[in-house]
Design an enzyme around this catalytic site. Structure first.
Site, PDB file in Angstrom:
ATOM      1  N   ARG A 144      96.250  46.486 115.960  1.00 52.27           N
ATOM      2  CA  ARG A 144      96.629  45.969 117.229  1.00 52.27           C
ATOM      3  C   ARG A 144      97.726  44.897 116.851  1.00 52.27           C
ATOM      4  NH1 ARG A 144      91.397  44.242 116.462  1.00 52.27           N
ATOM      5  NH2 ARG A 144      90.810  42.213 116.924  1.00 52.27           N
ATOM      6  N   GLU A 198      91.529  38.438 113.499  1.00 55.00           N
ATOM      7  CA  GLU A 198      90.749  37.817 114.727  1.00 55.00           C
ATOM      8  C   GLU A 198      89.441  37.452 113.863  1.00 55.00           C
ATOM      9  OE1 GLU A 198      90.175  36.209 116.917  1.00 55.00           O
ATOM     10  OE2 GLU A 198      90.825  37.196 118.702  1.00 55.00           O
ATOM     11  N   ARG A 226      83.686  29.782 122.818  1.00 53.18           N
ATOM     12  CA  ARG A 226      84.661  28.875 122.751  1.00 53.18           C
ATOM     13  C   ARG A 226      84.464  27.235 121.991  1.00 53.18           C
ATOM     14  NH1 ARG A 226      87.355  32.226 122.950  1.00 53.18           N
ATOM     15  NH2 ARG A 226      88.577  33.112 124.768  1.00 53.18           N
ATOM     16  N   HIS A 268      96.211  37.262 116.419  1.00 52.56           N
ATOM     17  CA  HIS A 268      95.203  37.171 117.303  1.00 52.56           C
ATOM     18  C   HIS A 268      94.819  36.125 118.045  1.00 52.56           C
ATOM     19  CE1 HIS A 268      94.215  41.203 115.382  1.00 52.56           C
ATOM     20  NE2 HIS A 268      94.656  40.558 114.450  1.00 52.56           N
ATOM     21  N   GLY A 269      94.184  36.173 119.210  1.00 52.13           N
ATOM     22  CA  GLY A 269      93.663  34.797 119.992  1.00 52.13           C
ATOM     23  C   GLY A 269      93.141  33.761 119.084  1.00 52.13           C
TER      24      GLY A 269
HETATM   25  O1  LIG Z   1      86.857  39.805 121.362  1.00 54.62           O
HETATM   26  C1  LIG Z   1      87.484  39.169 120.580  1.00 54.62           C
HETATM   27  O2  LIG Z   1      87.665  39.370 119.425  1.00 54.62           O
HETATM   28  C2  LIG Z   1      88.352  37.917 121.265  1.00 54.62           C
HETATM   29  C3  LIG Z   1      89.339  38.041 121.721  1.00 54.62           C
HETATM   30  O3  LIG Z   1      89.476  39.331 122.390  1.00 54.62           O
HETATM   31  O4  LIG Z   1      87.403  37.462 122.275  1.00 54.62           O
HETATM   32  P1  LIG Z   1      87.304  35.933 122.950  1.00 54.62           P
HETATM   33  O5  LIG Z   1      88.230  36.077 124.266  1.00 54.62           O
HETATM   34  O6  LIG Z   1      85.864  35.468 122.829  1.00 54.62           O
HETATM   35  O7  LIG Z   1      88.142  34.816 121.636  1.00 54.62           O
END
Ligand SMILES: O=C(O)[C@@H](CO)OP(=O)(O)O
Length: 340
Positions: A144, A198, A226, A268-269
């Site tokens: 991704r 991630e 979080r 990633h996030g």
């Molecule tokens: O599922 C995940 O790998 C992450 C990003 O989509 O989720 P989160 O929002 O909990 O960080």
């Protein structure tokens, strides 16, 4: 209300390109969203030359006590002024929406591709950064992030070709060798690194986020998602993810800026949160409330050993993303001249 409209007006102006907050004496009056905005801007080549000459002559003045603001720069002064203006861009981009984002599933290190919307987000992101120089791209090992980087680069005005580097074995290296120096110059190396993945979500991977909250309680799931140092069952906490992502950034990516290279990172996030925590010196309290949208590029400038954020990760406005520096404005101008 009025302030929002004014911000939009300024955003519109920035989105037209070569404006910089700190430079300029030429003034321009533009009307947008009912506002008349008088701005001082860096606009024409002749103005830029004059500005350059001015900077250079000041530099030589301090060395020789000879003051002539319009004289040609000495060789030393030119080198000095070039050194001073050295900067490099860093673009961070979270991948576009994935099929599991769409389904609201914990994804972590499961290698899921983009949705159609994710593809469109990546292309839109590419348009927003199409005038920012990119010399090397880093992505995670996950498709991704790689799709996002590649799709974004289809929009870049420079039209260089991103090429994935394969150095996992001597054979892979030799089988992917490019035999033309000229072609190499038109390529952008794409380095993939699992350290930018991630965070590994352990036993939550593949579970639905809402169903997990219903089962274990909203607070527990929020803590897993979080908190800074509490890992989900058999997974990584943000702190653990930050350890590997930031170590990789420091060891492999930071030296690129020192060498003057412009870098894009598609990740990633949570790996990007970790890197932003390092760049912006956020505390563990501050980083947990940082939310990154899919497919929104963020811009940093590396200058004199420091990273300065020019686009807001929380809610980047056009003005934030396009707050060009003088060097970026010049790059844009050159691309316009060459590829119009
Ligand atoms: O599922 C995940 O790998 C992450 C990003 O989509 O989720 P989160 O929002 O909990 O960080």
């Amino acid at each position: 209300m009025a302030a929002t409209a004014l911000h939009q007006a300024i955003g519109t102006l920035y989105s037209h390109g070569c404006f910089h907050q700190e430079h300029g004496t030429a003034s321009l009056r533009l009307v947008s969203n009912g506002f008349r905005v008088d701005i001082r801007l860096l606009r024409s080549e002749s103005y830029q030359s004059r500005k350059r000459n001015l900077v250079v002559s000041q530099a030589s003045t301090s060395q020789t006590s000879v003051s002539n603001p319009v004289s040609s720069p000495s060789k030393n002064a030119t080198t000095e002024s070039r050194k001073k203006s050295n900067e490099a861009a860093l673009i961070l981009i979270r991948h576009g929406e994935s099929l599991w984002n769409e389904k609201n599933l914990f994804t972590g290190c499961v290698d899921v591709p983009l949705t159609q919307k994710g593809v469109e987000e990546a292309i839109a992101a590419g348009k927003r950064i199409s005038y920012i120089p990119v010399d090397v791209i880093y992505t995670s090992a996950l498709i991704r992030a790689q799709m996002t980087a590649m799709l974004a680069m289809t929009q870049h005005r420079r039209k260089k070709v991103p090429i994935v580097m394969h150095d996992e074995s001597e054979q892979a290296k030799s089988w992917s060798r490019i035999h033309s120096e000229e072609t190499k110059k038109q390529c952008i190396p794409v380095v993939t690194a699992w350290q930018l993945n991630e965070r590994m979500y352990g036993e939550l991977q593949g579970l639905n986020k809402q169903e997990t909250a219903d089962r274990y309680g909203k607070e527990k799931v929020h803590e897993w998602r979080r908190s800074y140092d509490i890992p989900p069952p058999n997974g990584e906490s943000l702190e653990m993810c930050a350890e590997r992502a930031v170590a990789y950034f420091k060891e492999h990516i930071e030296p690129q800026f020192v060498a003057g290279k412009n870098v894009m990172i598609a990740a990633h996030g949570n790996s990007l949160r970790s890197i932003i925590m390092y760049l912006d010196k956020l505390t563990s309290q501050e980083v947990i409330s940082l939310e990154l949208s899919t497919g929104i590029p963020m811009l940093y400038i590396f200058k004199e050993g420091k990273f300065v954020r020019r686009g807001s990760p929380a809610g980047p406005s056009e003005a934030g993303v396009y707050a060009y520096t003088k060097t970026l404005a010049l790059y844009r101008q050159k691309l316009d001249e060459k590829y119009q």
